[in-house]
Design a protein around this motif. Structure first.
Motif, PDB file in Angstrom:
ATOM      1  N   ALA A  53      49.805  63.345  41.289  1.00  0.00           N
ATOM      2  CA  ALA A  53      49.692  63.787  39.893  1.00  0.00           C
ATOM      3  C   ALA A  53      50.982  64.505  39.517  1.00  0.00           C
ATOM      4  CB  ALA A  53      48.492  64.703  39.697  1.00  0.00           C
ATOM      5  N   GLN A  54      51.551  64.113  38.382  1.00  0.00           N
ATOM      6  CA  GLN A  54      52.805  64.704  37.946  1.00  0.00           C
ATOM      7  C   GLN A  54      52.607  65.531  36.684  1.00  0.00           C
ATOM      8  OE1 GLN A  54      55.215  61.047  37.696  1.00  0.00           O
ATOM      9  NE2 GLN A  54      56.511  61.999  39.254  1.00  0.00           N
ATOM     10  N   VAL A  79      51.190  68.434  35.847  1.00  0.00           N
ATOM     11  CA  VAL A  79      49.875  68.929  35.451  1.00  0.00           C
ATOM     12  C   VAL A  79      49.944  70.450  35.309  1.00  0.00           C
ATOM     13  CG1 VAL A  79      48.570  66.998  36.390  1.00  0.00           C
ATOM     14  CG2 VAL A  79      49.050  68.938  37.843  1.00  0.00           C
ATOM     15  N   THR A 126      53.309  61.546  45.760  1.00  0.00           N
ATOM     16  CA  THR A 126      52.901  62.273  44.561  1.00  0.00           C
ATOM     17  C   THR A 126      51.663  61.604  43.989  1.00  0.00           C
ATOM     18  OG1 THR A 126      55.198  62.871  44.117  1.00  0.00           O
ATOM     19  CG2 THR A 126      53.638  63.088  42.294  1.00  0.00           C
ATOM     20  N   ASP A 160      53.596  69.388  40.255  1.00  0.00           N
ATOM     21  CA  ASP A 160      53.299  68.051  40.756  1.00  0.00           C
ATOM     22  C   ASP A 160      52.435  68.253  41.989  1.00  0.00           C
ATOM     23  OD1 ASP A 160      55.014  66.981  38.851  1.00  0.00           O
ATOM     24  OD2 ASP A 160      56.628  66.587  40.263  1.00  0.00           O
ATOM     25  N   GLN A 216      44.579  60.859  36.486  1.00  0.00           N
ATOM     26  CA  GLN A 216      45.093  61.842  37.442  1.00  0.00           C
ATOM     27  C   GLN A 216      43.942  62.488  38.205  1.00  0.00           C
ATOM     28  OE1 GLN A 216      47.271  64.179  34.550  1.00  0.00           O
ATOM     29  NE2 GLN A 216      49.222  63.627  35.513  1.00  0.00           N
ATOM     30  N   THR A 218      44.289  67.649  33.605  1.00  0.00           N
ATOM     31  CA  THR A 218      44.726  66.313  34.014  1.00  0.00           C
ATOM     32  C   THR A 218      44.174  65.256  33.061  1.00  0.00           C
ATOM     33  OG1 THR A 218      42.797  65.851  35.399  1.00  0.00           O
ATOM     34  CG2 THR A 218      44.638  67.004  36.449  1.00  0.00           C
ATOM     35  N   THR A 219      44.743  64.081  33.161  1.00  0.00           N
ATOM     36  CA  THR A 219      44.143  62.923  32.508  1.00  0.00           C
ATOM     37  C   THR A 219      43.009  62.427  33.407  1.00  0.00           C
ATOM     38  OG1 THR A 219      45.557  61.321  33.644  1.00  0.00           O
ATOM     39  CG2 THR A 219      46.409  62.268  31.567  1.00  0.00           C
ATOM     40  N   GLN A 249      42.838  60.124  40.911  1.00  0.00           N
ATOM     41  CA  GLN A 249      43.822  60.097  41.998  1.00  0.00           C
ATOM     42  C   GLN A 249      43.713  61.354  42.856  1.00  0.00           C
ATOM     43  OE1 GLN A 249      46.366  58.028  42.995  1.00  0.00           O
ATOM     44  NE2 GLN A 249      46.235  56.454  41.440  1.00  0.00           N
ATOM     45  N   LEU A 250      43.551  62.515  42.213  1.00  0.00           N
ATOM     46  CA  LEU A 250      43.435  63.775  42.946  1.00  0.00           C
ATOM     47  C   LEU A 250      42.170  63.810  43.802  1.00  0.00           C
ATOM     48  CD1 LEU A 250      44.637  66.236  40.191  1.00  0.00           C
ATOM     49  CD2 LEU A 250      45.712  65.901  42.427  1.00  0.00           C
TER      50      LEU A 250
END
Length: 80
Positions: free
Chosen positions: A33-34, A36, A31, A17, A60, A56-57, A63-64
């Motif tokens: 990204a979970q 990954v 958090t 995560d 995600q 990642t998607t 977000q990152l």
């Protein structure tokens, strides 16, 4: 990742995560990204951080990217 020593604990295939700590306002982490998967940990960085390649998607990844631009990234490692 902000801590290169922590990133060196990771290997391809590990599941993590990713958390971001933001310094503006009350100092807090969330958090971003979970669950990954680590795909690679390329060698070397000169800015004190560590580069990780993560599976990642698209959401995600967005977000990152936003979190990395605004805060410091760290991670938690899921047990195998």
């Amino acid at each position: 990742m902000a801590d290169p020593d922590a990133a060196r604990l990771l290997s391809p295939g590990d599941v993590i995560d990713v958390l971001a700590a933001f310094e503006d306002g009350p100092f807090q982490a969330r958090t971003v990204a979970q669950e990954v998967r680590v795909m690679a940990r390329p060698p070397g960085r000169t800015d004190g951080g560590a580069l990780l390649v993560l599976a990642t998607t698209p959401g995600q990844a967005a977000q990152l990217a936003q979190a990395q631009a605004q805060g410091r990234l760290s991670m938690t490692i899921h047990p195998h």
